[in-house]
Design a protein around this motif. Sequence first.
Motif, PDB file in Angstrom:
ATOM      1  N   SER A 245       3.417  57.952  -1.432  1.00  0.00           N
ATOM      2  CA  SER A 245       4.722  58.456  -1.023  1.00  0.00           C
ATOM      3  C   SER A 245       5.161  57.888   0.319  1.00  0.00           C
ATOM      4  CB  SER A 245       4.686  59.983  -0.956  1.00  0.00           C
ATOM      5  OG  SER A 245       3.724  60.415   0.002  1.00  0.00           O
ATOM      6  N   PRO A 248       6.157  53.401  -0.309  1.00  0.00           N
ATOM      7  CA  PRO A 248       6.654  53.042  -1.652  1.00  0.00           C
ATOM      8  C   PRO A 248       6.941  51.556  -1.819  1.00  0.00           C
ATOM      9  CG  PRO A 248       8.379  54.099  -0.378  1.00  0.00           C
ATOM     10  CD  PRO A 248       7.134  54.179   0.451  1.00  0.00           C
ATOM     11  N   TYR A 281       8.310  59.770  -2.549  1.00  0.00           N
ATOM     12  CA  TYR A 281       8.168  58.366  -2.948  1.00  0.00           C
ATOM     13  C   TYR A 281       9.532  57.752  -3.275  1.00  0.00           C
ATOM     14  CZ  TYR A 281       7.242  54.406  -6.024  1.00  0.00           C
ATOM     15  OH  TYR A 281       7.253  53.166  -6.614  1.00  0.00           O
ATOM     16  N   TYR A 282      10.300  58.472  -4.104  1.00  0.00           N
ATOM     17  CA  TYR A 282      11.627  57.953  -4.455  1.00  0.00           C
ATOM     18  C   TYR A 282      12.569  57.982  -3.264  1.00  0.00           C
ATOM     19  CZ  TYR A 282      10.296  57.979  -9.377  1.00  0.00           C
ATOM     20  OH  TYR A 282       9.683  57.717 -10.572  1.00  0.00           O
ATOM     21  N   ASN A 285      11.874  55.151  -1.064  1.00  0.00           N
ATOM     22  CA  ASN A 285      12.247  53.918  -1.746  1.00  0.00           C
ATOM     23  C   ASN A 285      13.760  53.791  -1.922  1.00  0.00           C
ATOM     24  OD1 ASN A 285      11.364  51.490  -2.811  1.00  0.00           O
ATOM     25  ND2 ASN A 285      11.160  52.292  -4.890  1.00  0.00           N
TER      26      ASN A 285
END
Length: 865
Positions: A245, A248, A281-282, A285
Amino acid sequence: MTDKENSELASGFVEVTKKIAKAPNTEMQGIAPEDIPFEEDIIRNSTSVNCWQRYIDHKRQNKSPAKQVFLIYERALAIFERSYKLWYHYLKYRESIIVNKCPTENSWRSLCDTYERCLMRLHKMPRIWICYCEVMIKRGLITETRRVFDRALRSLPVTQHMRIWPMYIDFLTSHDLPETTIRVYRRYLKINPKAREDYVEYLIERDQIDEAAKELTTLVNQDQNVSEKGQTSHQLWTKLCTLISENPVKIFSLNVDAIIRQGIYRYTDQVGFLWCSLANYYSNNAEFEKARDVYEEAIAKVSTVRDFAQVYDAYAAFEEGEVSIMMGQIEQSGDQEGEVDLEWMFQRYQNLMERKNELMNSVLLRQNPHNVGEWLNRVDIYEGNYDKQIETFKEAVKSVNPKIQVGKVRDLWIGFAKLYESNNDLDAARRTFETAVVSQFGGVSELANVWCAYAEMEMKHNRPRAALAIMQRACSVPRPGEHENMQSVQARVHRSPILWAMYADYEECCGTVESCRKVYDKMIELRVASPQMIMNYAVFLEENEYFELAFQAYEKGIALFKWPSVFDIWNTYLVKFIKRYGGKKLERARDLFEQCLENCPPTHSKYIFLLYAKLEEEHGLARHALSIYNRATSGVDRSDMHLMYNIYIKKVQEMYGIAQCRPIFERAISELPEDKSRSMSLRYAQLETTVGEIDRARAIYAHAAEISDPKVHVKFWDTWKNFEVAHGNEATVRDMLRVRRSVEASYNVNVTLTSVQMRVDAERKAQETTSGSANPMESLDQQAHVSSDGGTVTQLSMNKGNISFVRGASKTVQQDTTENPDEIDLDDDEEDEDEGKEGEDMDIQTKTVPAQIFGSLKLADESDA
């Protein structure tokens, strides 16, 4: 070694010696005199390693030049080419000579050449390779050192590799060679997979995140509870998720979403943290919409309040951060379109804040969908949203299983119908109730409450006929085969007292007398009526002037219940009957009272006896009333006997005088408990004093004195004393005092026994504590002592039973004392003989007692003497 080999070695040694002798300007040209014996020794024993070693030790102890020692080692190794001992000592000696020199000097290279010559013959010796590697590490030649390590691993057997690998890994990790180190680590992990955690730590330090994540994935997939470094599988999962996380962009060879979701499936107690890791994580990113989807999915799936709080707080912080970033960008750029996006983002953040209670309620319902209270809370959350409330109620009544419900499912059905009613949709409310009454419930009382709520709704909207019809349907007895399962609540609801009570109330308000009577009679027939319902039925009939029918209702209730439940019915029935008929139907009233008293327990009979006696006093015969009072003195509870005796005596005294009261007083004194008997004796004595029967009163006082402790019942003795002062003389006062002393002595016997026993036990325990073991005979001798009044007191104590006997000098309690049923019966004749013997053998010493102790009593005794 064969003779041929020995001859070859000797010839070779001779040749070497000749060459050395011919060599000009060598160190060996001038052999010191002390070296000659060693030279002769090695000539004679050239094949003995010990001889060569003694020669070398001699040269080293004399601090000979290093070249001379080197030459001797070389001469020895020319003979013993595979001697591990000589080679090892030779190499370590050469290293000790140059240890303080710069690693770039030629001497270090010469040492390495020597190691190479050694390894040509001893390449299977791990210790030599280790020393060679250490030397190469000191020289600082990275590539050459790495090649030496590789040669060592190729030369040594696999079982010896673990002696080389730690040095190899430490050497590589100490230099900034990530690519080379990773390649070597991969080779190392094939022989030692347990070092994977060290490899992961190295990769993280060198910012090789993708490789570290792959290795961590391998670790967490291994079936082990604890790793080599003491980390649990959960801790490794946490480390992996945190690494993914937070980095990323650096992860490109793993399916992050699948990995974290697998962790969510495996570790149900850390669901919140794993969902937050996936969303982070997203978010890191720059996939913000995907992060929101993850947060929404997490909130919709977590099942504990702790996980929900963790995910919700992270979600709120994420939305708040997005809003603050957008606000900063708009302030810098002043873009108008950005303001629209900001407003939209702010609305989304506000919507999240408003949905908190709803989301929390969803979590609790996922924990237990059969919790009625949480469904009702959900309806309250949607306050003002009619459609949502209706949808929630429909979902609730479908989800809750009555067999495992928490709360009452009836509250859902009633609340559902009331929601329709509050919105003036009565038809929908009726349909809801009709559906409810055929649904399943946890008990009969729940279905009865639903029927009652249905009828109340109709009554509230001025439809009494409909309400009565509903109650009639609810209370109708089902016919055989009407219900598939006769154990269902619908088949048993007709026996609910709640329904019948409400049905009777509606009939009283809106029906006729006949219809109401039918309802009450049906209740009694089904045996669902309570005592209160029976009395309500009778009151209803009395209000409508059906008095005989009311009395019949009381009698039906009496036949229906047992004591003590029937007490209120009997009491009300008798009072009502006497109030209506008085003495007109005296025989019938007497029969009712006798019927009531036949099975009446003593705890409830007092009021019945008093009411019965009052009836006889007002409408019957006096002797009948007195006989009832007489029965009451023995028929009531023991705690009420004193009161009944007082009433009985008062009535007899009013009707027949004092003479007829004496037998009653005497019986009361003998039957009542001691406290009540004492007060009754005082009253009896006062009565006799009033009529001038002084001797009878004195006899009563003397009789009651047996149960009156002078230390406790001071009032009794003060009363007797005042009586003697007013009506007695010195002789009667002296008799009173004598009785008082005897009674006090009788009460003191038990106290004295107890105190002496306690003292003996304490002495025995103290002796056991000090000496370790107590002798029973010695303890008996120590317990005997002389009392303060001149008599002897002998204590006989059993070692186990701790039973003590006390023998006094004279008998204290005479015939006037109360007889003790537990008294030990001793043979009087034996006691008399023992006392006579003791009188002959013992001299009783007397001591003058001061006259102040006796006061006026002592003066009276002296005058009598």
